[in-house]
Design an enzyme around this catalytic site. Structure first.
Site, short mmCIF file in Angstrom:
data_model
loop_
_atom_site.label_atom_id
_atom_site.label_comp_id
_atom_site.label_asym_id
_atom_site.label_seq_id
_atom_site.Cartn_x
_atom_site.Cartn_y
_atom_site.Cartn_z
N ARG A 147 61.99 -76.29 61.35
CA ARG A 147 62.15 -77.47 62.71
C ARG A 147 61.69 -77.91 63.73
O ARG A 147 61.69 -77.04 64.12
CB ARG A 147 64.05 -77.46 62.20
CG ARG A 147 64.41 -78.08 61.26
CD ARG A 147 64.81 -79.34 60.54
NE ARG A 147 65.55 -79.78 59.26
CZ ARG A 147 64.59 -79.94 58.54
NH1 ARG A 147 63.78 -80.05 58.29
NH2 ARG A 147 65.41 -80.59 57.19
N GLU A 193 62.20 -86.96 66.30
CA GLU A 193 61.60 -87.68 65.39
C GLU A 193 62.53 -88.85 65.15
O GLU A 193 63.17 -89.12 65.19
CB GLU A 193 61.55 -87.18 63.46
CG GLU A 193 61.18 -85.80 63.74
CD GLU A 193 61.14 -84.61 62.75
OE1 GLU A 193 61.86 -85.73 61.93
OE2 GLU A 193 60.59 -84.22 62.66
N HIS A 235 56.91 -85.16 59.77
CA HIS A 235 57.82 -84.69 58.21
C HIS A 235 57.06 -85.03 56.80
O HIS A 235 58.86 -85.44 56.34
CB HIS A 235 59.14 -85.10 58.31
CG HIS A 235 60.41 -84.42 59.35
ND1 HIS A 235 61.82 -83.67 59.03
CD2 HIS A 235 60.00 -83.14 57.53
CE1 HIS A 235 61.98 -82.90 59.20
NE2 HIS A 235 61.38 -82.46 57.95
N1 LIG Z 1 59.48 -79.82 57.10
C1 LIG Z 1 59.52 -80.32 55.38
O1 LIG Z 1 59.53 -81.26 54.99
C2 LIG Z 1 60.77 -79.28 54.56
C3 LIG Z 1 61.41 -79.56 53.93
C4 LIG Z 1 62.30 -77.95 54.02
C5 LIG Z 1 62.49 -76.92 53.97
N2 LIG Z 1 62.26 -77.56 55.76
C6 LIG Z 1 63.02 -76.14 56.17
O2 LIG Z 1 61.99 -75.03 56.14
C7 LIG Z 1 63.80 -74.14 56.25
C8 LIG Z 1 63.41 -73.03 55.43
O3 LIG Z 1 63.16 -73.49 53.59
P1 LIG Z 1 63.86 -72.96 52.74
O4 LIG Z 1 63.51 -73.14 51.50
O5 LIG Z 1 62.73 -71.11 52.82
O6 LIG Z 1 65.06 -71.79 53.14
P2 LIG Z 1 65.43 -70.67 52.38
O7 LIG Z 1 67.22 -70.22 52.50
O8 LIG Z 1 65.49 -70.20 51.87
O9 LIG Z 1 64.92 -69.51 53.28
C9 LIG Z 1 65.12 -69.72 54.59
C10 LIG Z 1 64.86 -68.25 55.69
O10 LIG Z 1 64.96 -67.92 57.07
C11 LIG Z 1 65.59 -66.69 57.22
N3 LIG Z 1 66.55 -66.97 58.40
C12 LIG Z 1 67.35 -67.19 58.46
N4 LIG Z 1 68.00 -67.03 60.09
C13 LIG Z 1 66.57 -66.09 60.78
C14 LIG Z 1 66.33 -65.19 61.74
N5 LIG Z 1 66.82 -66.06 62.65
N6 LIG Z 1 64.73 -65.00 61.59
C15 LIG Z 1 64.37 -64.89 60.92
N7 LIG Z 1 64.42 -65.33 59.59
C16 LIG Z 1 65.96 -66.55 59.64
C17 LIG Z 1 66.71 -66.53 56.10
O11 LIG Z 1 67.22 -65.27 55.38
C18 LIG Z 1 65.83 -66.71 54.30
O12 LIG Z 1 65.76 -66.05 53.76
C19 LIG Z 1 64.56 -75.18 55.98
O13 LIG Z 1 65.99 -74.30 56.27
C20 LIG Z 1 64.84 -76.48 56.75
O14 LIG Z 1 64.97 -76.71 57.93
C21 LIG Z 1 61.78 -79.07 56.06
O1 LIG Z 2 64.75 -79.59 54.34
C1 LIG Z 2 64.12 -80.57 53.83
O2 LIG Z 2 64.57 -80.31 53.23
C2 LIG Z 2 63.48 -81.94 54.49
O3 LIG Z 2 63.04 -81.25 55.77
C3 LIG Z 2 64.16 -82.75 54.94
O4 LIG Z 2 65.39 -82.70 54.17
C4 LIG Z 2 63.62 -83.94 54.21
O5 LIG Z 2 64.31 -84.69 54.77
P1 LIG Z 2 64.25 -86.62 54.13
O6 LIG Z 2 63.71 -86.78 55.42
O7 LIG Z 2 62.81 -86.68 53.94
O8 LIG Z 2 65.01 -87.42 53.82
#
Ligand SMILES: NC(=O)c1ccc[n+]([C@@H]2O[C@H](COP(=O)([O-])OP(=O)(O)OC[C@H]3O[C@@H](n4cnc5c(N)ncnc54)[C@H](O)[C@@H]3O)[C@@H](O)[C@H]2O)c1
Ligand SMILES: O=C(O)[C@H](O)[C@H](O)COP(=O)(O)O
Length: 326
Positions: A232, A261, A280
């Site tokens: 993010r 964004e 994104h």
């Molecule tokens: N760019 C995209 O399209 C996209 C898609 C999916 C997820 N994401 C982002 O990626 C993030 C991670 O996704 P995920 O599926 O791996 O989530 P997840 O919940 O499986 O993993 C997140 C990890 O972060 C750790 N964490 C939380 N706070 C922390 C801190 N202060 N320091 C270090 N570690 C910490 C947690 O313990 C956890 O293991 C989501 O929260 C989302 O914002 C972005």
């Molecule tokens: O957190 C996620 O899984 C992705 O970043 C997010 O959901 C993307 O969302 P969209 O804007 O494509 O719906």
């Protein structure tokens, strides 16, 4: 007939789930509460993509039973308010994991090979620059993972397979779980900043992770470091990142996510040639787009039907009086 509002068009597989559940659907084409409120004020469910939902909006929708996120991050939802109001927030854990991990992996190689800059220069006819790029091999280098959840875990496997060492900083995972994979567990972020060649961020955006990487952290990184953010905007301080890239404090950044964004065309980061940008779309593969939409739609439909759907980010919601007899 119950109604579900979707802020932006949802993948057809998700729509098919909503239709099969006999739900009326409407697309607001905006994620701004004041613009989608007319659509959602009598709705039973909201599936929110870009945009956000706050307490006032939830309170203005007396029938609202479920909020769906076709994804993982819930920084755009007031989860505390939803829980207090008895509204489950459906997420899609694991549904886009592989796609995001592959995106970070691809960004790492693109950055290490200076591929985007070389592509741009070659299109201008600049062949001679081939000896000036800063390409290096990934084999034998160290990946520093900040966040070792779904995405971090898969990225670690991909990077291990190409001969990298892996360091992990995630205070919420057990040391043994990291070490049994052959990775190095870090008690603090510090060893990663100092030692990693590639640093990839995979934590949620929260009050604790906002500005997790700012001027001081960037200053500790190797001059050749590649910094990747597919998590993010806001986790890496953008102004400090701009300064670090401009002054070659680190070699390159690859960003899928931004403070604002869509990113404004005049954003200073876009003027730098040592940053790779992506809109994104790490999770926008055809597989992940189908998976997240299907999962979110199934959860929202189930909750509207009175079921306690398990994939919610606020499981305590089921202690709310609204759920007492279910
Ligand atoms: N760019 C995209 O399209 C996209 C898609 C999916 C997820 N994401 C982002 O990626 C993030 C991670 O996704 P995920 O599926 O791996 O989530 P997840 O919940 O499986 O993993 C997140 C990890 O972060 C750790 N964490 C939380 N706070 C922390 C801190 N202060 N320091 C270090 N570690 C910490 C947690 O313990 C956890 O293991 C989501 O929260 C989302 O914002 C972005
Ligand atoms: O957190 C996620 O899984 C992705 O970043 C997010 O959901 C993307 O969302 P969209 O804007 O494509 O719906």
């Amino acid at each position: 007939m119950s109604k579900v509002v979707i802020t932006q068009p949802l993948h057809k597989d998700g729509m098919a789930v909503l239709n099969a559940a006999n739900l009326e659907t409407a697309v607001s084409n905006s994620g701004e509460p004041k613009e989608y409120l007319p659509f959602v004020k009598d709705a039973d469910g909201l599936i929110i993509r870009i945009g956000h939902i706050d307490r006032a909006t939830m309170e203005a929708c007396p029938n609202l039973k479920a909020i769906g996120r076709p994804g993982v991050g819930v920084d755009n939802v007031d989860v505390k308010a939803a829980t207090e109001l008895g509204i489950p927030v459906v997420i899609a854990p694991g549904a886009n994991t592989r796609s995001v991990a592959e995106c970070a992996f691809a960004m790492m190689f693109a950055a290490a090979k200076d591929m985007v800059r070389a592509d741009k220069e070659l299109r201008k006819g600049n062949w001679a620059m081939r000896s000036e790029y800063k390409a290096y091999e990934i084999f034998g280098k160290t990946l520093g993972l900040i966040g070792y959840g779904h995405i971090g875990g898969i990225l670690a496997e991909l990077c291990k397979a190409v001969g990298m060492s892996i360091m992990v900083y995630d205070p919420f995972v057990k040391k043994e779980a990291v070490e049994e994979k052959g990775y190095t567990y870090c008690e603090t972020i510090e060893p990663i900043l100092v030692n990693a060649d590639v640093i990839s961020v995979h934590v949620p955006l929260t009050d604790k992770t906002r500005n997790l990487i700012a001027k001081d952290e960037l200053a500790k990184m190797k001059k050749t470091a590649i910094l990747i953010n597919c998590a993010r905007g806001g986790i890496i301080n953008e102004q400090d990142l701009y300064n670090a890239l401009k002054n070659n404090v680190i070699q390159c950044a690859a960003l899928d996510v931004f403070d604002k964004e869509p990113v404004p065309a005049d954003d200073p980061l876009l003027s730098l040639d040592n940053v790779i940008v992506y809109p994104h779309m790490a999770g926008q593969t055809k597989e992940a787009a189908s998976n997240v939409a299907t999962m979110a739609a199934k959860g929202v439909a189930a909750i509207i039907a009175g079921e306690k759907w398990p994939y919610v980010c606020n499981p305590d919601v089921y202690k709310h009086p609204r759920w007492a007899n279910k």
